[in-house]
Design an enzyme around this catalytic site. Structure first.
Site, PDB file in Angstrom:
ATOM      1  N   ASP A  46       0.787  -1.237   0.000  1.00  0.00           N
ATOM      2  CA  ASP A  46       0.000   0.000   0.000  1.00  0.00           C
ATOM      3  C   ASP A  46       0.822   1.291   0.000  1.00  0.00           C
ATOM      4  OD1 ASP A  46      -2.612  -1.041  -0.126  1.00  0.00           O
ATOM      5  OD2 ASP A  46      -2.492  -1.629   1.979  1.00  0.00           O
ATOM      6  N   ASP A 104      -6.562  -3.572  -6.274  1.00  0.00           N
ATOM      7  CA  ASP A 104      -6.195  -2.285  -5.679  1.00  0.00           C
ATOM      8  C   ASP A 104      -4.725  -1.930  -5.938  1.00  0.00           C
ATOM      9  OD1 ASP A 104      -8.037  -4.014  -4.400  1.00  0.00           O
ATOM     10  OD2 ASP A 104      -8.177  -2.752  -2.637  1.00  0.00           O
TER      11      ASP A 104
HETATM   12  N1  GLY Z   1      -7.544  -0.954  -0.796  1.00  0.00           N
HETATM   13  C1  GLY Z   1      -8.522  -1.426   0.072  1.00  0.00           C
HETATM   14  C2  GLY Z   1      -9.893  -1.062  -0.302  1.00  0.00           C
HETATM   15  O1  GLY Z   1     -10.155  -0.565  -1.368  1.00  0.00           O
HETATM   16  O2  GLY Z   1     -10.765  -1.301   0.508  1.00  0.00           O
END
Ligand code: GLY
Length: 331
Positions: A46, A104
């Site tokens: 992330d 993501d």
């Molecule tokens: N990246 C985590 C979400 O979109 O919940």
């Protein structure tokens, strides 16, 4: 270490951009600099969300000397999770998937592209492209909807299966996941000028647009209405998509198609800006009605920091387009 830690400072930066209010820049810088130690974090994928939405915006709007190096270090930390065998950056270390990659993760590539252009080295660009290509190959169904999680074999790298974590089912279209795909491939086209990615960005957008409910804001999962008629909407997916479609519209030569995507984005922003979705004096936020993690019961029908971040980003982009500027003030 939470994936959302960059969004509050990022929103403060965007609000500063929209208003010129120096108090917002001060707040943004304070919360950006609190993330400094994260430049060496390698515990998940992330880093792009965390560091590019905070330091990236800070560098663009009111840079400090350390910003660039912090972003280059962050990109190196992110790439420590890349496996050449699999051709992907590993998303998570928890769970019982052998090598999980979530859609993501496309968003984190933006940091790598920037760092490759700013002293980090060509390999960062190559890793970002490889990740985007491998994801394009395996993480989508025939109709261009995506699996939330693609599972690969750790040893030989083959694609094993597509499953969900935050969506309704392995076969459903989780709204925010599809929004990440739309934004991600639009951004990868911006960075590579490879028309395969532009074509793909349009395809993943088209399936999303063709399945929207009347008010343009998706249910938390596009298949959720199969469950019950009162399922919550996800304003965060709408905000992410609106921001992405504004950009996508500027890359399309055919003016009818370009207007189509731009108008859809504007419609989404109009609905998000209407009383039904505005928090105003009801909550300490811009938007109501997002869903964080339905299956765990986290942030259901809530205001969430990343919905606000991408809403503000979309408003900045729309303002720029209306003023006949380029949609992005690129770094
Ligand atoms: N990246 C985590 C979400 O979109 O919940």
């Amino acid at each position: 270490t939470d994936w959302t830690s960059g969004f509050y400072p990022g929103s403060m930066w965007l609000a500063y951009e929209l208003t010129g209010d120096e108090a917002l820049a001060k707040e943004a810088r304070k919360y950006t600099n609190r993330l400094q130690d994260m430049q060496y974090y390698t515990g998940n994928h992330d880093l792009g969300f965390m560091m590019f939405c905070s330091y990236g915006q800070g560098l663009r709007l009111k840079p400090e000397p350390a910003d660039s190096l912090i972003l280059v270090h962050s990109s190196e930390s992110l790439c420590s999770r890349f496996s050449p065998k699999v051709g992907l950056i590993r998303s998570w270390d928890f769970g019982d998937w052998s090598y999980p990659v979530i859609i993501d993760n496309m968003m984190n590539l933006e940091l790598l592209f920037w760092a490759a252009r700013n002293g980090g080295g060509r390999y960062l660009y190559d890793i970002a492209c490889k990740h985007a290509e491998t994801t394009m190959k395996h993480q989508f169904r025939k109709d261009y909807s995506c699996y939330h999680v693609a599972v690969y074999d750790t040893l030989d790298g083959h694609f094993m299966k597509g499953v969900t974590h935050q969506g309704l089912s392995d076969d459903s279209m989780w709204a925010r996941g599809q929004a990440w795909a739309i934004y991600g491939y639009t951004m990868v086209y911006r960075e590579t000028h490879d028309v395969r990615f532009l074509d793909f960005a349009r395809k993943v957008s088209d399936v999303y647009l063709s399945r929207l409910p009347e008010d343009m804001i998706p249910y938390w999962d596009f298949n959720a209405p199969e469950l019950s008629s009162g399922e919550p909407k996800d304003a965060s997916a709408a905000a992410i998509t609106a921001s992405a479609l504004l950009e996508l519209s500027t890359y399309i030569n055919d003016s009818d198609s370009a207007s189509f995507y731009r108008n859809k984005a504007v419609e989404m922003l109009q609905i998000l800006s209407s009383p039904a979705y505005q928090a105003r004096n009801k909550k300490d936020a811009f938007l109501l009605h997002s869903v964080g993690h339905m299956n765990k019961g986290w942030e259901v029908d809530a205001s969430i920091s990343y919905a606000d971040y991408y809403y503000l980003e979309a408003l900045v982009r729309l303002k720029r387009l209306k003023e006949k500027q380029s949609v992005l003030a690129n770094l």
